[in-house]
Motif scaffolding. Structure first.
Motif, PDB file in Angstrom:
ATOM      1  N   ALA A 204       0.859  -1.186   0.000  1.00  0.00           N
ATOM      2  CA  ALA A 204       0.000   0.000   0.000  1.00  0.00           C
ATOM      3  C   ALA A 204       0.891   1.230   0.000  1.00  0.00           C
ATOM      4  O   ALA A 204       1.593   1.490   0.982  1.00  0.00           O
ATOM      5  CB  ALA A 204      -0.920  -0.015   1.218  1.00  0.00           C
ATOM      6  N   LEU A 205       0.866   1.983  -1.104  1.00  0.00           N
ATOM      7  CA  LEU A 205       1.792   3.092  -1.296  1.00  0.00           C
ATOM      8  C   LEU A 205       1.160   4.432  -0.941  1.00  0.00           C
ATOM      9  O   LEU A 205      -0.060   4.616  -1.037  1.00  0.00           O
ATOM     10  CB  LEU A 205       2.261   3.137  -2.752  1.00  0.00           C
ATOM     11  N   ASN A 206       2.018   5.361  -0.575  1.00  0.00           N
ATOM     12  CA  ASN A 206       1.611   6.741  -0.349  1.00  0.00           C
ATOM     13  C   ASN A 206       1.357   7.390  -1.711  1.00  0.00           C
ATOM     14  O   ASN A 206       2.251   7.455  -2.553  1.00  0.00           O
ATOM     15  CB  ASN A 206       2.716   7.485   0.403  1.00  0.00           C
ATOM     16  N   ASP A 207       0.140   7.863  -1.930  1.00  0.00           N
ATOM     17  CA  ASP A 207      -0.240   8.421  -3.227  1.00  0.00           C
ATOM     18  C   ASP A 207       0.140   9.902  -3.286  1.00  0.00           C
ATOM     19  O   ASP A 207      -0.594  10.773  -2.832  1.00  0.00           O
ATOM     20  CB  ASP A 207      -1.743   8.257  -3.435  1.00  0.00           C
ATOM     21  N   LEU A 208       1.276  10.179  -3.889  1.00  0.00           N
ATOM     22  CA  LEU A 208       1.807  11.544  -3.953  1.00  0.00           C
ATOM     23  C   LEU A 208       1.550  12.226  -5.292  1.00  0.00           C
ATOM     24  O   LEU A 208       1.956  13.382  -5.481  1.00  0.00           O
ATOM     25  CB  LEU A 208       3.320  11.523  -3.682  1.00  0.00           C
ATOM     26  N   ASN A 209       0.893  11.547  -6.214  1.00  0.00           N
ATOM     27  CA  ASN A 209       0.716  12.110  -7.551  1.00  0.00           C
ATOM     28  C   ASN A 209       0.025  13.466  -7.535  1.00  0.00           C
ATOM     29  O   ASN A 209       0.385  14.368  -8.296  1.00  0.00           O
ATOM     30  CB  ASN A 209      -0.075  11.137  -8.432  1.00  0.00           C
ATOM     31  N   GLY A 210      -0.974  13.620  -6.684  1.00  0.00           N
ATOM     32  CA  GLY A 210      -1.718  14.874  -6.640  1.00  0.00           C
ATOM     33  C   GLY A 210      -0.937  16.043  -6.075  1.00  0.00           C
ATOM     34  O   GLY A 210      -1.366  17.197  -6.204  1.00  0.00           O
ATOM     35  N   LYS A 225      11.037   7.625 -10.990  1.00  0.00           N
ATOM     36  CA  LYS A 225       9.970   6.819 -10.407  1.00  0.00           C
ATOM     37  C   LYS A 225       8.874   6.530 -11.439  1.00  0.00           C
ATOM     38  O   LYS A 225       8.380   5.400 -11.545  1.00  0.00           O
ATOM     39  CB  LYS A 225       9.386   7.536  -9.187  1.00  0.00           C
ATOM     40  N   SER A 226       8.498   7.563 -12.189  1.00  0.00           N
ATOM     41  CA  SER A 226       7.468   7.385 -13.216  1.00  0.00           C
ATOM     42  C   SER A 226       7.943   6.431 -14.312  1.00  0.00           C
ATOM     43  O   SER A 226       7.184   5.571 -14.779  1.00  0.00           O
ATOM     44  CB  SER A 226       7.097   8.738 -13.834  1.00  0.00           C
ATOM     45  N   PHE A 227       9.202   6.574 -14.722  1.00  0.00           N
ATOM     46  CA  PHE A 227       9.738   5.720 -15.781  1.00  0.00           C
ATOM     47  C   PHE A 227       9.775   4.265 -15.332  1.00  0.00           C
ATOM     48  O   PHE A 227       9.456   3.348 -16.111  1.00  0.00           O
ATOM     49  CB  PHE A 227      11.138   6.179 -16.184  1.00  0.00           C
ATOM     50  N   LEU A 228      10.156   4.021 -14.089  1.00  0.00           N
ATOM     51  CA  LEU A 228      10.199   2.650 -13.581  1.00  0.00           C
ATOM     52  C   LEU A 228       8.819   2.018 -13.637  1.00  0.00           C
ATOM     53  O   LEU A 228       8.657   0.872 -14.087  1.00  0.00           O
ATOM     54  CB  LEU A 228      10.739   2.629 -12.153  1.00  0.00           C
ATOM     55  N   ASN A 229       7.806   2.739 -13.193  1.00  0.00           N
ATOM     56  CA  ASN A 229       6.454   2.193 -13.215  1.00  0.00           C
ATOM     57  C   ASN A 229       5.971   1.943 -14.644  1.00  0.00           C
ATOM     58  O   ASN A 229       5.279   0.953 -14.918  1.00  0.00           O
ATOM     59  CB  ASN A 229       5.495   3.134 -12.486  1.00  0.00           C
ATOM     60  N   ASP A 236      -0.220   3.458 -14.187  1.00  0.00           N
ATOM     61  CA  ASP A 236      -1.289   3.957 -13.323  1.00  0.00           C
ATOM     62  C   ASP A 236      -0.771   4.406 -11.968  1.00  0.00           C
ATOM     63  O   ASP A 236      -1.404   5.217 -11.285  1.00  0.00           O
ATOM     64  CB  ASP A 236      -2.354   2.872 -13.123  1.00  0.00           C
ATOM     65  N   LEU A 237       0.392   3.897 -11.567  1.00  0.00           N
ATOM     66  CA  LEU A 237       0.980   4.296 -10.280  1.00  0.00           C
ATOM     67  C   LEU A 237       1.652   5.660 -10.353  1.00  0.00           C
ATOM     68  O   LEU A 237       1.987   6.233  -9.319  1.00  0.00           O
ATOM     69  CB  LEU A 237       1.999   3.248  -9.817  1.00  0.00           C
ATOM     70  N   GLY A 238       1.874   6.172 -11.562  1.00  0.00           N
ATOM     71  CA  GLY A 238       2.524   7.471 -11.688  1.00  0.00           C
ATOM     72  C   GLY A 238       3.919   7.438 -11.108  1.00  0.00           C
ATOM     73  O   GLY A 238       4.740   6.600 -11.449  1.00  0.00           O
ATOM     74  N   ALA A 239       4.186   8.364 -10.188  1.00  0.00           N
ATOM     75  CA  ALA A 239       5.502   8.446  -9.551  1.00  0.00           C
ATOM     76  C   ALA A 239       5.493   7.836  -8.151  1.00  0.00           C
ATOM     77  O   ALA A 239       6.424   8.052  -7.375  1.00  0.00           O
ATOM     78  CB  ALA A 239       5.970   9.897  -9.485  1.00  0.00           C
TER      79      ALA A 239
END
Length: 344
Positions: A204-210, A225-229, A236-239
């Motif tokens: 369960a990740l901290n959603d920092l995209n916003g 981070k975005s490139f890895l996902n 969909d996980l963004g960064a």
């Protein structure tokens, strides 16, 4: 002439029939608690408030509710319980089927460590493991003063994320919350991570995209981070990343994965996705404004940033190795490259 008054958000919530039932159930169980006798000092996970809430939820709410509803019912139940018992308990009851624990890493953070542990004690955790490394302050005595805490002490600095790996190895809980000692986060903002893992999520990740700026204004770490996902097929996980706390992991993931991989969070994230584990961004905790500034983690191209970029390079290398072995990646000839470049 009658004046129609605006209904407050609180009033609207209290009109929810299930919220009213939770309030009454809490009051009823709190009254029984007061009538019988004050309970001895217990950890919150074994308190009447937590146990009676779980019992009431299991008996009345089916199927398991989403977190938003569970949170409203929990708050109403606590309100009723305190009225019935004439108390002011501030725990955060959670509908958990399995056990829960927390791992806290700290290095000379006595100014915030006590308050962080106090917030964790408001959750139904069965153990809190505090990994102290390189401390030159009163962090050990502060940690030791909290009865639920197991202290792991290393006199020298272990390096970033090593403490998480150590703590993960020591716990046998079904859901494990990971935090740092330098940032005090209210229990209400930690609860969603445990609830998500207890409901089947493995990370369960901290959603920092916003909280991120536009792409053109993002730093190189965010791009990594975005490139890895994206490379993992999880755009969909963004960064969002395991590099950010708080986050929670399932005991299943911890036990089946070599915990040494947690020392390199991007690699651990890549391995988890490649192995088919379930990762979700579940809740937003602003760790940018409250992050403690240290020598080495500020300024462009600082040592911490360079380390994290290197961690992502290691994760990408793992992806390439896996895909080469699986045969899903092949070498491109000059003609292939030209055809792709000129494709319309």
């Amino acid at each position: 002439m009658k004046i129609k008054q605006r209904t407050s958000a609180t009033s609207r919530k209290n009109k929810d029939p299930w919220v009213r039932r939770a309030l009454k159930a809490g009051w009823r169980n709190g009254s029984v608690e007061r009538a019988e006798a004050a309970e001895k000092k217990l950890h919150f996970y074994e308190s009447s408030l937590q146990l009676s809430y779980v019992e009431w939820m299991n008996a009345n709410i089916n199927p398991r509710p989403g977190y938003a509803l569970m949170k409203r019912l929990s708050a109403a139940y606590v309100q009723g319980f305190n009225k019935g018992k004439s108390s002011s308990e501030n725990g955060v009851p959670l509908l958990l089927q399995g056990t829960a624990a927390a791992v806290v890493c700290a290095s000379s953070e006595e100014d915030s460590l006590h308050n962080m542990l106090t917030e964790l004690e408001r959750l139904p955790l069965q153990e809190i493991i505090v990994v102290l490394n390189g401390c030159r302050d009163n962090s050990y005595m502060i940690s030791h003063s909290h009865p639920l805490v197991t202290v792991v002490y290393y006199p020298e600095l272990l390096g970033h994320d090593v403490g998480r790996s150590i703590g993960a190895r020591l716990t046998g809980a079904d859901a494990v919350l990971f935090c740092d000692g330098d940032m005090v986060i209210p229990a209400e903002h930690l609860a969603p991570f445990l609830y998500a893992v207890d409901h089947g999520c493995d990370a369960a990740l901290n959603d920092l995209n916003g909280l991120l700026p536009l792409f053109m204004h993002q730093d190189e770490l965010t791009h990594c981070k975005s490139f890895l996902n994206m490379a993992l097929g999880r755009s969909d996980l963004g960064a969002n990343s395991l590099t950010a706390v708080p986050h929670a992991l399932s005991g299943r993931l911890i036990h089946e994965m070599d915990v040494r991989h947690l020392i390199v969070p991007p690699k651990a994230q890549a391995l988890a996705i490649l192995e088919g584990y379930r990762l979700e961004a579940v809740h937003t905790v602003d760790v940018f404004s409250g992050n403690r500034k240290r020598e080495g983690n500020v300024g462009k191209g600082n040592a911490v940033a360079d380390m994290i970029i290197g961690d992502h390079a290691e994760a990408i290398d793992e992806i390439l190795k896996r895909r080469k072995v699986s045969g899903s990646m092949r070498s491109l000839s000059r003609m292939d490259v030209a055809l792709q470049r000129n494709a319309i």
